[in-house]
Structures are given as C-alpha cells and as structure tokens.
Design an enzyme around this catalytic site. Structure first.
Site, PDB file in Angstrom:
ATOM      1  N   ASP A 167      37.790  44.841  60.907  1.00  0.00           N
ATOM      2  CA  ASP A 167      36.582  45.661  60.975  1.00  0.00           C
ATOM      3  C   ASP A 167      36.774  46.866  60.057  1.00  0.00           C
ATOM      4  O   ASP A 167      37.612  47.731  60.318  1.00  0.00           O
ATOM      5  CB  ASP A 167      36.323  46.118  62.409  1.00  0.00           C
ATOM      6  N   ASP A 179      34.241  42.368  50.750  1.00  0.00           N
ATOM      7  CA  ASP A 179      34.821  42.355  52.089  1.00  0.00           C
ATOM      8  C   ASP A 179      34.895  40.918  52.564  1.00  0.00           C
ATOM      9  O   ASP A 179      33.895  40.201  52.571  1.00  0.00           O
ATOM     10  CB  ASP A 179      33.945  43.193  53.031  1.00  0.00           C
ATOM     11  N   GLY A 184      35.744  39.702  55.623  1.00  0.00           N
ATOM     12  CA  GLY A 184      35.501  39.352  57.022  1.00  0.00           C
ATOM     13  C   GLY A 184      35.509  40.562  57.925  1.00  0.00           C
ATOM     14  O   GLY A 184      35.595  41.708  57.488  1.00  0.00           O
ATOM     15  N   HIS A 239      38.167  49.229  32.993  1.00  0.00           N
ATOM     16  CA  HIS A 239      37.479  48.475  31.936  1.00  0.00           C
ATOM     17  C   HIS A 239      38.481  47.694  31.081  1.00  0.00           C
ATOM     18  O   HIS A 239      38.305  46.480  30.857  1.00  0.00           O
ATOM     19  CB  HIS A 239      36.687  49.468  31.075  1.00  0.00           C
ATOM     20  N   GLU A 240      39.518  48.365  30.608  1.00  0.00           N
ATOM     21  CA  GLU A 240      40.471  47.698  29.718  1.00  0.00           C
ATOM     22  C   GLU A 240      41.278  46.632  30.449  1.00  0.00           C
ATOM     23  O   GLU A 240      41.581  45.573  29.882  1.00  0.00           O
ATOM     24  CB  GLU A 240      41.396  48.732  29.070  1.00  0.00           C
ATOM     25  N   HIS A 271      32.586  42.410  26.954  1.00  0.00           N
ATOM     26  CA  HIS A 271      31.401  43.238  27.110  1.00  0.00           C
ATOM     27  C   HIS A 271      30.220  42.318  27.415  1.00  0.00           C
ATOM     28  O   HIS A 271      30.234  41.131  27.047  1.00  0.00           O
ATOM     29  CB  HIS A 271      31.131  44.033  25.836  1.00  0.00           C
ATOM     30  N   ARG A 323      40.380  42.987  53.330  1.00  0.00           N
ATOM     31  CA  ARG A 323      39.575  43.631  54.371  1.00  0.00           C
ATOM     32  C   ARG A 323      38.934  42.592  55.297  1.00  0.00           C
ATOM     33  O   ARG A 323      37.709  42.498  55.399  1.00  0.00           O
ATOM     34  CB  ARG A 323      38.527  44.556  53.738  1.00  0.00           C
TER      35      ARG A 323
END
Length: 483
Positions: free
Chosen positions: A266, A295, A297, A184-185, A194, A263
């Site tokens: 596969d 992802d 591909g 978050h930070e 936010h 990624r």
C-alpha cells in the site's frame, strides 16, 4: 484516422445542460485530451503510437526476442580518469563528485523502478555497460550527450559539460534541470530516442512548431523531448521531471518488460509518502510535485492534503492531474490503478476510476466523482457536491457510500444523469416506485442513521438501477440537483 482541428483553432465541447458543478466535472473529465479539451491549441495531431516513437530505431541491449520475464542485467561506472576512447569532439575530462554521483544514481533508480532491468555499479570502467564523465570544452557546442546501444554493444557512454551551471548542486536535486538531464541521457543509453528526428547538433535550433511531428512531443509526456510542457497545455512553473514520464514508461517497458515488483504494498504518494523517492514526496505546502506513478500493486493513495490551491485529481490511468498549483504535473502510467485520493484545503475536483475508491475532499467546496466501483466518499469541510452521471456508477450491488454529508450545505448532483431515450422527463421524486423511468425515492433508516437514495430506470427496481447510501442525519429533497 480521426481529424483534429487546424492550427490555432480551439476545440469546443458539445453544449452541456447540467448544473454548473456537473458541467465543471464534465469539462475536467476531458482535460488535457486533444480534440476534447477546449483549452488546447492543436499544432500537431496526436499519435496513437507516441510511446513507440521513442523506440522506433529498435536500439536496445540484447535482442528483440529476449525473454522479458528475466531481468536484464547492466553495469555502470563513473570514470575516474580520461578514457582512451574519449569522444574526439570534447576535451577537458573531469570525474563526477559525490553529489553528482548520488543524483545520477537516483536517475538510474528511476528507470529500474519501471523497467525489468537491474543496474550494478562497478569500478572497472573498461567493462561497464554505461559510463559517466564530464568534459569542459566541445567543438560542437555539446551540453550533454549519450550513445544509443545495439544488441552487439559492449559499452555506452554519457557525457556532460561541466561548464554548465546545470550540474551544480542546486540543479541536480529533485525537479532540477541537471537531474532531468541525467535521466534523459540514461534513457538514450537504454535505447530511447528523441520523439522525432531532431538533435541539439542540428543547424537550425529545434522547436515544437517546426520539429515535433505529433502532439505528445513535450516534457509533459516524456523526458526525452526537447520541448516545454506548455506546448501541450500543462504548466510546471519552471521545474523538470526527475524520473521517466508517461510515454517513457510505456516505451521502456515495451523493450525490456515492466518491473512488477515495484511498490506492491500500500503506497502513499505526496504527503506522508512511503515511496522513498524524492520526486513522489511532498513535505509542506510549498512542495512541487512532478511525476508519473508506476505502481505494481497494493491499495494506493494520492495524498495531496497539504496543498491550499484548487486541485484537479484524476485517478484514471494515463490521465493528468493539477496538483499543488501546477497544471498537469501528476499522471498515472498505463495499466496502473491508484485506489484513493485525498484533496487539500482548496476547492478540489476528485475523480475516481473503476476500482473501489476512497475519495476525501478535505476543506473547501469540492466536487467528488467516484465513477464506477463501490466507492467511499467524503466531502470534508465546505459545501461539497457529489456528482453522478449514470446508474452504473452506484448500482444496488455496488453501492457508493457518502459520508459526512451536511444537509443544506452539500449536494448530490444527478443533473447530467443518463436515463436513456425513455427518460427524457428527467429525475423526479416520488413516494413509491411505479415503474416509470427516472423515478427517485429518498428513505431514512432511523436505527442506522443512513439515507437511501434510489433512481429507477424502468419497470421493477433491479440490479441495473441506481442506489446510493448517505450516512448521517436525514437529508432533504432540496439537497439534490436533479436532471
């Protein structure tokens, strides 16, 4: 703008007229969609610009016109001593230990996975873009905070209250609140706000009811929200996301561009994962997953085969799935295609997308729906139902193949099949096509041991009609649920 039902009034579907299984699928296709899911109580209208709300202030490193095709280079550093510019309202500096540094680096990595940015660690804290440090006292009661960047910024700091148990070893691991806090930070240091104009320093404690301005302001959609996922119907059973979620990914990519190298091979998510990311990995039936898949591909798979609960697995982008006993805990980023899904031993619903999917139900009484594309479908053990809603889901040139079908146990369900105005009489078996809408023919190839099931939409059988191949022994007309 489309209007939604008023506060605390549930939204109902139009009446469904198909079989119980087909209706269950239809219900699941609309799950988590405000205005369509009857289980959602809509307190705030959905926003078509929910992701952009996170970047409404245009905080960023670099300028709006910067080339997003070039990777933006940033540095970070863990403070080793109290800096000269330590914020006025905190005291008691402490450095990160090794476990905390490892967790923070994993949070950094989760942002670089999705955005076209690169972080390099440096020991020169004075020159680092982003710094990390602990404090143990705050005049404002701060738990953690960070500074938003600007095009002219030279440095942004993130600070965390060491007196909070959140940053102990157990809570900075995967699914821990401390790990989410790091993510978050860091999101703030990259320019994300936010979802609405609230903060922990507000005089009145922010709540979803009073402070959110649109439906998607919850931790189901963004790690930048203060509000629990149950506000938007999902349920993570006390765990927290370690990585950017659906709207975070869209927002950060709007600012810096997408990381299109992540990624590309596969990739398997869940069991047998090859992602090298703890939040994408299930080790046993007690594992808890919470993620949005980005992802770039390859031919990719959601493998949830080790879970025993009833699961709802949806491969469509921006959809939510119920995995491993949680609700809405797995989602898919916009623009991402996941091709394959493997269910577990519960009674699962598997929903394909427009790609050529491989769907495997596993054990249990599963509902399998391939959607568009030439799909390969396995029900697995149990009494499985393969549902079709229209001819477009298996036309002659893009036929589905159903494997391991067991006559007398499994069903092919076309009870909600859309035949158009001319097909009000529904689907009926005939020996030969005569050209009438809704005629169905069942044939068996004794040499190849393949059943052919076809539905004519009118006139001569053509490319616009319906045809599915069923591998195995001969099946019967009683194995079908007709419209």
């Amino acid at each position: 703008m489309e209007r939604y039902m008023s506060l605390k009034k549930k939204i109902s579907y139009s009446e469904l007229i198909g079989s119980a299984k087909a209706n269950e699928l239809q219900t699941q296709l609309q799950a988590y969609v405000p205005g369509k899911d009857p289980n959602i109580v809509v307190e705030h209208e959905p926003s078509k610009n929910a992701a952009k709300e996170l970047i409404r202030g245009d905080y960023r490193w670099g300028h709006q016109g910067d080339d997003k095709s070039e990777t933006f280079q940033l540095t970070y550093s863990f403070l080793e001593s109290e800096p000269d510019n330590m914020p006025w309202h905190i005291t008691g500096f402490s450095a990160f230990n090794e476990e905390q540094r490892t967790a923070a680096k994993l949070s950094i990595q989760s942002w670089t996975d999705v955005a076209n940015i690169n972080f390099t660690e440096t020991t020169d804290s004075d020159k680092a873009h982003i710094t990390f440090g602990f404090f143990d006292a705050s005049l404002t009661g701060s738990y953690a905070f960070a500074y938003l960047p600007s095009p002219e910024s030279k440095q942004s700091g993130t600070w965390y209250n060491l007196k909070s148990r959140t940053f102990s070893e157990n809570d900075i691991g995967v699914n821990g609140y401390g790990r989410q806090t790091f993510t978050h930070e860091i999101g703030h240091t990259l320019g994300l706000e936010h979802p609405a104009a609230y903060n922990a320093s507000d005089k009145e404690r922010p709540t979803y009811k009073k402070s959110a301005t649109y439906f998607e302001d919850s931790r189901a959609y963004t790690v930048m929200s203060y509000f629990g996922e149950k506000n938007t119907r999902t349920d993570f059973k006390g765990i927290y996301s370690s990585a950017p979620l659906l709207n975070d990914i869209s927002a950060i990519q709007e600012v810096y561009g997408a990381n299109n190298t992540t990624r590309t091979d596969d990739t398997v998510y869940g069991f047998n994962s090859n992602t090298d990311r703890d939040f994408f990995t299930a080790k046993d039936e007690n594992s808890k997953l919470l993620f949005t898949a980005w992802d770039a591909g390859g031919n990719d798979t959601f493998d949830f085969s080790g879970f025993t609960q009833d699961q709802r697995i949806n491969l469509n982008e921006a959809s939510f799935s119920d995995v491993g006993g949680l609700k809405g805990n797995v989602s898919i980023a916009r623009g991402v295609t996941i091709e394959n899904a493997i269910g577990g031993s519960g009674n699962d619903i598997l929903i394909g997308n427009d790609a050529e999917n491989i769907l495997k139900g596993g054990a249990g009484d599963d509902i399998i729906y391939g959607g568009l594309g030439a799909d390969q479908l396995w029900g697995g053990e149990g009494k499985d139902t393969f549902v079709y809603l229209s001819a477009k889901e298996s036309p002659p040139l893009e036929r589905d193949w159903i494997h391991d079908f067991v006559s007398g146990e499994d069903k092919i369900d076309v009870s909600l099949f859309d035949l158009g105005e001319a097909g009000k009489g529904g689907v009926k078996f005939v020996r030969e096509f005569t050209g009438a809408v809704g005629e169905a023919v069942l044939r068996y190839d004794t040499v190849n041991k393949v059943n052919d099931f076809a539905i004519n939409l009118g006139d001569k059988f053509s490319y616009d009609d319906f045809w599915v191949k069923i591998v195995g022994e001969p099946i019967l007309e009683s194995d079908f649920i007709l419209a």
